[in-house]
Design a protein around this motif. Structure first.
Motif, PDB file in Angstrom:
ATOM      1  N   GLU A  78       0.870  -1.177   0.000  1.00 51.08           N
ATOM      2  CA  GLU A  78       0.000   0.000   0.000  1.00 51.08           C
ATOM      3  C   GLU A  78       0.910   1.230   0.000  1.00 51.08           C
ATOM      4  N   VAL A  79       0.860   2.024  -1.055  1.00 52.32           N
ATOM      5  CA  VAL A  79       1.851   3.069  -1.306  1.00 52.32           C
ATOM      6  C   VAL A  79       1.280   4.460  -1.086  1.00 52.32           C
ATOM      7  N   SER A  80       2.038   5.257  -0.332  1.00 48.66           N
ATOM      8  CA  SER A  80       1.804   6.707  -0.245  1.00 48.66           C
ATOM      9  C   SER A  80       3.039   7.382  -0.833  1.00 48.66           C
ATOM     10  N   LEU A  81       2.823   8.363  -1.704  1.00 45.22           N
ATOM     11  CA  LEU A  81       3.912   8.978  -2.441  1.00 45.22           C
ATOM     12  C   LEU A  81       3.866  10.489  -2.273  1.00 45.22           C
ATOM     13  N   LEU A  82       4.998  11.047  -1.842  1.00 42.93           N
ATOM     14  CA  LEU A  82       5.157  12.493  -1.662  1.00 42.93           C
ATOM     15  C   LEU A  82       6.157  13.003  -2.682  1.00 42.93           C
ATOM     16  N   ASP A  83       5.802  14.106  -3.370  1.00 46.34           N
ATOM     17  CA  ASP A  83       6.747  14.684  -4.307  1.00 46.34           C
ATOM     18  C   ASP A  83       6.482  16.176  -4.449  1.00 46.34           C
ATOM     19  N   LEU A  84       7.548  16.887  -4.805  1.00 49.20           N
ATOM     20  CA  LEU A  84       7.484  18.334  -4.954  1.00 49.20           C
ATOM     21  C   LEU A  84       6.926  18.750  -6.312  1.00 49.20           C
ATOM     22  N   SER A  85       6.801  17.814  -7.233  1.00 54.82           N
ATOM     23  CA  SER A  85       6.375  18.105  -8.594  1.00 54.82           C
ATOM     24  C   SER A  85       4.991  17.540  -8.875  1.00 54.82           C
ATOM     25  N   GLU A  86       4.052  18.397  -9.221  1.00 54.68           N
ATOM     26  CA  GLU A  86       2.713  17.941  -9.577  1.00 54.68           C
ATOM     27  C   GLU A  86       2.736  17.144 -10.874  1.00 54.68           C
ATOM     28  N   GLU A  87       3.652  17.509 -11.789  1.00 55.91           N
ATOM     29  CA  GLU A  87       3.764  16.765 -13.042  1.00 55.91           C
ATOM     30  C   GLU A  87       4.202  15.327 -12.786  1.00 55.91           C
TER      31      GLU A  87
END
Length: 263
Positions: A78-87
């Motif tokens: 079960e994955v939660s993903l954080l990133d600074l880029s909306e693209e």
């Protein structure tokens, strides 16, 4: 060059790199190439060799397009993903939707992770992120704090030694250790190649045990393209996977992958 933990500069207002402008380029030039495929093979082998449980809750910090997280999700994670880029997040969501798998995404920086994901996780991923941060060593305590006791941190970063060796082999005998200002603004060359010994020491000081230390693309990137074509990509990959675990070859990898367990 970053070879040891720097002292944080409170006056440093330079933002960490955002990949909105490079998301599609990364998809074409890294993830859809033999280099990207070799990276995924190396990560998969490390997880299998170290018996890291795959079907668990995962926090992917700076996860970008989520290529490796997707592989783990296909094995029940079960994955939660954080990133600074909306693209990048949009590309990750598209991949998970195409695979029929759920994904939680959040737009934000590594430094904001506690605001969105306050709990600890049995597995935290941070792949090809540190080298883009203005203060990479400041991120390590944050990453370790998100790992539950007994849990795992999968950390991959751009290798100082591999970078220098590549520059020398390309005739740049002064061996530059970081990207030029032009590349910082326009290219996809990482900003801060990192010394793996300094990273390992910092992680050990934070209570992590290094279970796997691998060089990625320690053969591939230093072999002439014509030779790679002659012997075939499968043989190149097999050789890279073998020598990426051996000294001194692993120190010439373009990237280093560490699997660390928290006591």
């Amino acid at each position: 060059m970053t070879t040891r933990p720097p002292t944080a500069d409170p006056n440093n207002t330079q933002p960490d790199r955002n990949f909105d402008d490079l998301a599609q380029r990364f998809s074409r030039t890294i993830y859809a190439t033999p280099r990207g495929q070799l990276r995924l093979l190396a990560l998969s082998q490390d997880f299998a060799d170290c018996a890291v449980p795959s079907g668990q809750t995962i926090l992917d910090i700076g996860g970008g397009q989520g290529q490796f997280s997707l592989q783990l999700a296909q094995h029940g994670a079960e994955v939660s993903l954080l990133d600074l880029s909306e693209e990048m997040l949009a590309l990750a969501r598209d991949q998970f939707i195409a695979a029929g798998l759920p994904l939680t995404t959040q737009l934000g920086s590594l430094q904001q992770v506690d605001d969105f994901f306050p709990q600890q996780y049995p597995l935290v991923l941070n792949h090809a992120v540190l080298e883009w941060l203005e203060q990479p060593f400041d991120a390590l305590p944050i990453l370790v704090s998100k790992v539950a006791p007994g849990g795992w941190l999968s950390l991959m970063f751009y290798n100082l030694h591999g970078h220098q060796w590549r520059q020398i082999m390309n005739g740049r005998t002064h061996a530059p250790t970081a990207a030029s200002e032009r590349l910082r603004q326009q290219g996809n060359a990482p900003q801060h190649p990192l010394d793996p010994d300094a990273i390992c020491q910092a992680l050990q000081d934070l209570g992590m045990t290094i279970k796997r230390w691998r060089g990625i693309r320690c053969i591939h990137d230093h072999m002439h393209q014509k030779i790679r074509q002659r012997i075939g990509q499968d043989q190149v990959n097999q050789t890279d996977l073998e020598y990426g675990l051996k000294e001194p070859y692993r120190r010439l990898g373009r990237y280093v992958h560490l699997l660390c367990q928290k006591s």
